[in-house]
Scaffold this motif. Structure first.
Motif, PDB file in Angstrom:
ATOM      1  N   GLN A 381       2.124  -3.329  -4.455  1.00  0.00           N
ATOM      2  CA  GLN A 381       0.891  -3.546  -2.877  1.00  0.00           C
ATOM      3  C   GLN A 381      -0.138  -3.861  -3.148  1.00  0.00           C
ATOM      4  O   GLN A 381      -1.300  -4.556  -2.387  1.00  0.00           O
ATOM      5  CB  GLN A 381       1.931  -3.005  -2.244  1.00  0.00           C
ATOM      6  CG  GLN A 381       3.082  -3.646  -1.672  1.00  0.00           C
ATOM      7  CD  GLN A 381       4.084  -2.061  -0.450  1.00  0.00           C
ATOM      8  OE1 GLN A 381       3.987  -0.849  -0.614  1.00  0.00           O
ATOM      9  NE2 GLN A 381       4.772  -2.840   0.385  1.00  0.00           N
ATOM     10  N   ASP A 382      -0.699  -2.061  -4.118  1.00  0.00           N
ATOM     11  CA  ASP A 382      -2.014  -1.896  -3.851  1.00  0.00           C
ATOM     12  C   ASP A 382      -2.989  -3.222  -4.628  1.00  0.00           C
ATOM     13  O   ASP A 382      -4.123  -2.949  -4.408  1.00  0.00           O
ATOM     14  CB  ASP A 382      -2.536  -0.969  -4.079  1.00  0.00           C
ATOM     15  CG  ASP A 382      -1.786   0.060  -2.817  1.00  0.00           C
ATOM     16  OD1 ASP A 382      -1.839  -0.233  -1.570  1.00  0.00           O
ATOM     17  OD2 ASP A 382      -1.810   1.348  -2.990  1.00  0.00           O
ATOM     18  N   THR A 383      -2.616  -3.971  -5.681  1.00  0.00           N
ATOM     19  CA  THR A 383      -3.172  -4.793  -6.809  1.00  0.00           C
ATOM     20  C   THR A 383      -3.170  -5.964  -7.032  1.00  0.00           C
ATOM     21  O   THR A 383      -3.772  -6.942  -7.637  1.00  0.00           O
ATOM     22  CB  THR A 383      -2.723  -3.603  -8.769  1.00  0.00           C
ATOM     23  OG1 THR A 383      -1.359  -3.860  -8.755  1.00  0.00           O
ATOM     24  CG2 THR A 383      -3.253  -2.341  -7.910  1.00  0.00           C
ATOM     25  N   LEU A 384      -1.891  -5.871  -6.493  1.00  0.00           N
ATOM     26  CA  LEU A 384      -0.877  -7.715  -6.141  1.00  0.00           C
ATOM     27  C   LEU A 384      -1.487  -8.738  -5.331  1.00  0.00           C
ATOM     28  O   LEU A 384      -1.386  -7.896  -4.052  1.00  0.00           O
ATOM     29  CB  LEU A 384      -0.085  -7.780  -6.852  1.00  0.00           C
ATOM     30  CG  LEU A 384       0.427  -7.356  -8.706  1.00  0.00           C
ATOM     31  CD1 LEU A 384       1.789  -6.765  -9.352  1.00  0.00           C
ATOM     32  CD2 LEU A 384      -1.252  -8.101  -9.543  1.00  0.00           C
ATOM     33  N   PRO A 385      -1.466 -10.600  -5.646  1.00  0.00           N
ATOM     34  CA  PRO A 385      -1.098 -10.547  -4.085  1.00  0.00           C
ATOM     35  C   PRO A 385       0.019 -11.033  -3.233  1.00  0.00           C
ATOM     36  O   PRO A 385       1.219 -10.172  -4.173  1.00  0.00           O
ATOM     37  CB  PRO A 385      -1.363 -12.008  -4.406  1.00  0.00           C
ATOM     38  CG  PRO A 385      -2.728 -11.819  -5.510  1.00  0.00           C
ATOM     39  CD  PRO A 385      -1.831 -10.886  -6.514  1.00  0.00           C
TER      40      PRO A 385
END
Length: 430
Positions: A381-385
């Motif tokens: 959730q924090d690093t990917l679309p």
């Protein structure tokens, strides 16, 4: 007789509701992840690590919890566990820093897992005979869901009374949970017996029953059905953990408002839990399946089809009704399976004197998703679309559900062979 039966079901209700709602503060992220991040100052990754801390501690404590269920007073364990969990909630309500939250999660694991988990399952299991396991476990999951649902709806209503930026909204929710825990602890003292085994075993059975030994843990681990049951729980519980992200999924992918998505989360994670557990037990009792294992296998097939549909719609989400419908179908299969997977242990005719230990060991293996699902999905959730993060999440669920299909097949075949061998007459010798 009617009074005894009424007390049995009342006891089951108290055990079930206590065991169900006791985890709500430890799993507060399931509905209130966004408010936790806003008011407590945690990132999604930090919240994931808070959750995994509880999961890691739980994995360590599941097996010892089985020993406690076999050796100690149910009433004392449940009473102390519920009151202590309520007191920990009061500490949580002051919005402590990250490291204190980590310690609180470890303490939650001690009160809810070590002292409560296997005790509640064994106590409920011993309220019915072998043929009633599907019904007892199904109703236990349903009653747990009813308690969780009612408390979740009430706390969400209280939460909605505050302004969006008011930090007292989440604090009020935590305090309500804490007070309910203490009240349930008091009820456990008055209604739960010290040990149900003495009510269900004859004097001859008590005399012949072996005393618990540490070697029983190794014996349980050597039984193939222990591993089959564990992996069934593992697969179903992975879906259960993934479904906790339904609120985030509907908000980020379909643009639902936070309040609307939170209510949808209550429907998915609370109301369906209350409905589907007893329904799974009724299907087992009255359908042609007659086996909790076979019902779980059928539900896993439904889950595979649903997850494939979610993967198909993930890249181009259209109608929010379609997204909600697919998630509700997945939730139905998951929660009906949750109401039955511990019945598989009873269906495999596990001896009563190691029932708690078997539950504990199956929980260690089966609930491993608590350790890795939350930090992994939080990292995505924090690093990917969003589309890519949730695609990965659904793929994880698809792999887990395939495990359920494989191990329900192995377990059912094992029990079928054992039943056939039991019916083969011994050769006559002259």
């Amino acid at each position: 007789m009617q009074n005894n039966n009424f007390r049995r079901w009342l006891t089951l209700a108290i055990i079930s509701i206590s065991g169900g709602v006791s985890f709500d503060l430890a799993y507060l992220r399931y509905i209130y992840q966004i408010p936790m991040a806003k008011f407590m100052g945690f990132t999604n990754t930090e919240i994931g690590f808070i959750m995994s801390t509880f999961g890691i501690a739980a994995i360590i404590l599941y097996a010892p919890s089985g020993v406690i269920a076999d050796k100690f007073s149910h009433r004392k364990m449940m009473t102390f566990a519920m009151i202590a969990t309520g007191l920990l909630g009061f500490l949580m309500s002051v919005y402590p820093p990250f490291w204190v939250m980590i310690l609180i999660q470890v303490a939650f694991a001690i009160t809810t897992i070590l002292m409560l988990w296997s005790v509640s399952i064994k106590a409920a299991s011993l309220l019915g005979n072998h043929e009633e396991q599907g019904k007892i476990m199904g109703w236990m999951e349903g009653l747990r869901g009813v308690g969780v649902m009612l408390l979740a709806v009430f706390t969400m209503w209280v939460f909605s009374l505050f302004m969006p930026e008011d930090p007292n909204s989440l604090k009020s929710v935590i305090l309500i949970y804490s007070g309910v825990y203490i009240l349930l602890g008091i009820l456990c003292w008055f209604f739960v017996s010290d040990g149900f085994t003495s009510r269900t075993e004859s004097d001859s059975e008590k005399k012949d029953k072996p005393a618990f030994k540490l070697s029983d843990i190794l014996s349980v681990l050597k039984i193939s059905t222990t591993w089959y049951c564990s992996m069934i729980i593992f697969g179903v519980y992975t879906i259960y953990a993934i479904l906790s992200y339904s609120t985030n999924y509907l908000t980020e992918m379909y643009g639902m408002t936070l309040v609307a998505a939170s209510y949808m989360g209550i429907v998915i994670n609370k109301i369906f839990r209350a409905m589907c557990g007893p329904l799974g037990g009724l299907v087992t009792t009255y359908s042609r399946f007659k086996s909790p294992t076979r019902v779980i296998q059928f539900l896993a097939v439904i889950s595979v089809i649903t997850l494939c549909a979610l993967l198909f719609t993930n890249q181009n989400p259209g109608s929010v009704a379609v997204g909600i419908g697919l998630i509700l179908l997945l939730a139905f299969a998951c929660y009906a399976s949750r109401g039955l997977y511990f019945a598989c242990i009873g269906e495999a005719r596990t001896p009563k004197y190691i029932m708690g230990t078997t539950v504990g060991i199956c929980s260690v293996i089966g609930f491993l998703p608590d350790v890795f699902v939350y930090p992994i999905v939080g990292y995505w959730q924090d690093t990917l679309p969003p589309a890519e993060a949730y695609r990965n999440m659904w793929l994880m669920g698809l792999g887990a559900t395939c495990l359920v299909i494989v191990f329900t097949f192995l377990l059912f075949n094992n029990m079928k062979r054992a039943s056939q061998q039991a019916t083969i007459p011994s050769p006559v010798t002259e």
